[in-house]
Write a protein that holds these residues in place. Structure first.
Motif, PDB file in Angstrom:
ATOM      1  N   GLY A   1       0.814  -1.212   0.000  1.00 39.26           N
ATOM      2  CA  GLY A   1       0.000   0.000   0.000  1.00 39.26           C
ATOM      3  C   GLY A   1       0.848   1.263   0.000  1.00 39.26           C
ATOM      4  O   GLY A   1       0.533   2.227  -0.689  1.00 39.26           O
ATOM      5  N   GLU A   2       1.908   1.267   0.782  1.00 37.42           N
ATOM      6  CA  GLU A   2       2.797   2.429   0.809  1.00 37.42           C
ATOM      7  C   GLU A   2       3.502   2.602  -0.528  1.00 37.42           C
ATOM      8  O   GLU A   2       3.729   3.717  -0.986  1.00 37.42           O
ATOM      9  CB  GLU A   2       3.812   2.276   1.941  1.00 37.42           C
ATOM     10  N   ARG A   3       3.856   1.487  -1.165  1.00 39.12           N
ATOM     11  CA  ARG A   3       4.538   1.580  -2.461  1.00 39.12           C
ATOM     12  C   ARG A   3       3.606   2.144  -3.528  1.00 39.12           C
ATOM     13  O   ARG A   3       4.041   2.880  -4.410  1.00 39.12           O
ATOM     14  CB  ARG A   3       5.060   0.199  -2.880  1.00 39.12           C
ATOM     15  N   ARG A   4       2.332   1.820  -3.433  1.00 41.72           N
ATOM     16  CA  ARG A   4       1.387   2.350  -4.423  1.00 41.72           C
ATOM     17  C   ARG A   4       1.285   3.868  -4.320  1.00 41.72           C
ATOM     18  O   ARG A   4       1.071   4.542  -5.332  1.00 41.72           O
ATOM     19  CB  ARG A   4       0.006   1.714  -4.235  1.00 41.72           C
ATOM     20  N   LEU A   5       1.445   4.397  -3.100  1.00 41.41           N
ATOM     21  CA  LEU A   5       1.406   5.847  -2.920  1.00 41.41           C
ATOM     22  C   LEU A   5       2.703   6.509  -3.374  1.00 41.41           C
ATOM     23  O   LEU A   5       2.721   7.703  -3.649  1.00 41.41           O
ATOM     24  CB  LEU A   5       1.155   6.182  -1.447  1.00 41.41           C
ATOM     25  N   LEU A   6       3.776   5.753  -3.442  1.00 40.82           N
ATOM     26  CA  LEU A   6       5.079   6.313  -3.740  1.00 40.82           C
ATOM     27  C   LEU A   6       5.509   6.077  -5.184  1.00 40.82           C
ATOM     28  O   LEU A   6       6.066   6.959  -5.829  1.00 40.82           O
ATOM     29  CB  LEU A   6       6.121   5.713  -2.780  1.00 40.82           C
ATOM     30  N   ILE A   7       5.237   4.884  -5.713  1.00 45.53           N
ATOM     31  CA  ILE A   7       5.738   4.492  -7.039  1.00 45.53           C
ATOM     32  C   ILE A   7       4.646   4.678  -8.090  1.00 45.53           C
ATOM     33  O   ILE A   7       3.538   4.158  -7.953  1.00 45.53           O
ATOM     34  CB  ILE A   7       6.216   3.030  -7.022  1.00 45.53           C
ATOM     35  N   LYS A   8       5.000   5.408  -9.144  1.00 47.37           N
ATOM     36  CA  LYS A   8       4.045   5.599 -10.235  1.00 47.37           C
ATOM     37  C   LYS A   8       4.205   4.532 -11.307  1.00 47.37           C
ATOM     38  O   LYS A   8       3.221   4.044 -11.854  1.00 47.37           O
ATOM     39  CB  LYS A   8       4.221   6.990 -10.850  1.00 47.37           C
ATOM     40  N   TYR A   9       5.434   4.147 -11.600  1.00 41.94           N
ATOM     41  CA  TYR A   9       5.643   3.147 -12.651  1.00 41.94           C
ATOM     42  C   TYR A   9       6.991   2.480 -12.502  1.00 41.94           C
ATOM     43  O   TYR A   9       7.870   2.961 -11.781  1.00 41.94           O
ATOM     44  CB  TYR A   9       5.557   3.794 -14.042  1.00 41.94           C
ATOM     45  N   ILE A  10       7.146   1.362 -13.170  1.00 37.02           N
ATOM     46  CA  ILE A  10       8.427   0.688 -13.373  1.00 37.02           C
ATOM     47  C   ILE A  10       8.425   0.184 -14.814  1.00 37.02           C
ATOM     48  O   ILE A  10       7.413  -0.350 -15.291  1.00 37.02           O
ATOM     49  CB  ILE A  10       8.616  -0.511 -12.414  1.00 37.02           C
ATOM     50  N   THR A  23       4.671  -1.330 -16.021  1.00 31.69           N
ATOM     51  CA  THR A  23       3.552  -1.526 -15.088  1.00 31.69           C
ATOM     52  C   THR A  23       2.349  -0.652 -15.421  1.00 31.69           C
ATOM     53  O   THR A  23       1.390  -0.622 -14.644  1.00 31.69           O
ATOM     54  CB  THR A  23       4.000  -1.214 -13.641  1.00 31.69           C
ATOM     55  N   PHE A  24       2.393   0.062 -16.550  1.00 34.88           N
ATOM     56  CA  PHE A  24       1.262   0.917 -16.894  1.00 34.88           C
ATOM     57  C   PHE A  24       0.062   0.061 -17.295  1.00 34.88           C
ATOM     58  O   PHE A  24       0.204  -0.936 -18.027  1.00 34.88           O
ATOM     59  CB  PHE A  24       1.631   1.840 -18.056  1.00 34.88           C
ATOM     60  N   ALA A  25      -1.116   0.444 -16.812  1.00 34.71           N
ATOM     61  CA  ALA A  25      -2.343  -0.252 -17.191  1.00 34.71           C
ATOM     62  C   ALA A  25      -2.889   0.263 -18.521  1.00 34.71           C
ATOM     63  O   ALA A  25      -3.833  -0.292 -19.064  1.00 34.71           O
ATOM     64  CB  ALA A  25      -3.395  -0.088 -16.096  1.00 34.71           C
ATOM     65  N   ARG A  26      -2.266   1.327 -19.046  1.00 31.49           N
ATOM     66  CA  ARG A  26      -2.673   1.906 -20.321  1.00 31.49           C
ATOM     67  C   ARG A  26      -1.451   1.898 -21.247  1.00 31.49           C
ATOM     68  O   ARG A  26      -0.361   1.509 -20.808  1.00 31.49           O
ATOM     69  CB  ARG A  26      -3.187   3.337 -20.118  1.00 31.49           C
ATOM     70  N   PRO A  27      -1.603   2.308 -22.481  1.00 30.12           N
ATOM     71  CA  PRO A  27      -0.442   2.325 -23.384  1.00 30.12           C
ATOM     72  C   PRO A  27       0.714   3.130 -22.806  1.00 30.12           C
ATOM     73  O   PRO A  27       0.516   4.106 -22.091  1.00 30.12           O
ATOM     74  CB  PRO A  27      -0.996   2.969 -24.651  1.00 30.12           C
ATOM     75  N   GLY A  76       9.678   5.256 -11.410  1.00 32.50           N
ATOM     76  CA  GLY A  76       9.091   6.586 -11.286  1.00 32.50           C
ATOM     77  C   GLY A  76       8.500   6.797  -9.902  1.00 32.50           C
ATOM     78  O   GLY A  76       7.634   6.042  -9.474  1.00 32.50           O
ATOM     79  N   LEU A  77       8.973   7.828  -9.197  1.00 26.28           N
ATOM     80  CA  LEU A  77       8.501   8.137  -7.842  1.00 26.28           C
ATOM     81  C   LEU A  77       7.784   9.482  -7.838  1.00 26.28           C
ATOM     82  O   LEU A  77       8.272  10.452  -8.407  1.00 26.28           O
ATOM     83  CB  LEU A  77       9.669   8.196  -6.861  1.00 26.28           C
ATOM     84  N   TYR A  78       6.619   9.516  -7.194  1.00 22.30           N
ATOM     85  CA  TYR A  78       5.859  10.760  -7.102  1.00 22.30           C
ATOM     86  C   TYR A  78       6.660  11.808  -6.314  1.00 22.30           C
ATOM     87  O   TYR A  78       7.078  11.562  -5.172  1.00 22.30           O
ATOM     88  CB  TYR A  78       4.530  10.537  -6.389  1.00 22.30           C
TER      89      TYR A  78
END
Length: 222
Positions: A1-10, A23-27, A76-78
């Protein structure tokens, strides 16, 4: 859960910078593939990007096989969450430093009182002696023991002060005893006794025997 708030992509790139997985759910976003490319000899690279209306730190590290670079991994980190984390760390650090400073102040204050207590006692008793209070109790040598970094010097000072005080008290006791003897001799001596002014020989006082011998009262003799 903490990683989801911190990491945008890999995402992972090969040596030609083609994206192998992400890890993008879109193109995959346009321009991100070449936004933060690693040079051959760089151990890592960090770049601030604008992605989807948000500021993101793109961190790229190489994937090595022996001494050869075969690709790279991008994380990618917010930025806002990084700033929030740094703010919490900064607040925690400031609070910790403040607690340490307060603790050190209290400790130094206590230590100063602990060290200077014998000097304070010497000063207090000096004031009492200067006011004629010779009944003060002086036990500084025991108080000094183990109390001061310069306890040898303070102990010697306290010892000297003790001796001086004892001499003064003994002198006062001897003076009171002498005065009592004089009063006893003056009041009950078998011969007349006069107290005279040494300059004018005026009678200042007369013993009861002087009154009886000469037939005048003490006031009349004076």
């Amino acid at each position: 859960g903490e990683r989801r708030l911190l990491i945008k992509y890999i995402f992972i790139q090969d040596r030609q910078a083609d994206v192998l997985a992400h890890t993008f759910a879109r193109p995959f976003p346009q321009g991100l593939q070449s936004a933060n490319l690693l040079e051959t000899d760089e151990p890592y690279k960090i770049k601030l990007l604008r992605l989807g209306g948000e500021d993101v730190y793109d961190i790229a590290v190489p994937v090595l096989e022996g001494i050869y670079k075969i690709g790279s991994v991008h994380l990618g980190l917010y930025k806002k969450n990084i700033d929030l984390l740094l703010g919490k760390l900064r607040s925690t650090f400031i609070a910790f430093v403040s607690v340490v400073i307060v603790f050190c102040f209290i400790l130094s204050h206590r230590l100063a009182l602990f060290i200077t207590q014998p000097i304070y006692e010497l000063t207090r008793i000096s004031d009492a002696l200067s006011q004629g209070k010779f009944e003060v109790h002086l036990d500084l040598e025991r108080q000094v023991e183990g109390r001061s970094a310069n306890k040898d010097e303070v102990s010697r000072l306290a010892h000297s002060f003790n001796n001086m005080t004892k001499v003064i008290i003994q002198s006062q006791a001897s003076l009171r005893e002498s005065e009592q003897k004089y009063r006893s001799l003056f009041a009950s001596g078998p011969t007349p006794i006069f107290v005279l002014d040494r300059e004018s020989f005026t009678i200042l006082d007369a013993s009861p025997m002087a009154e009886e011998t000469y037939g005048y009262s003490s006031a009349e003799l004076r």
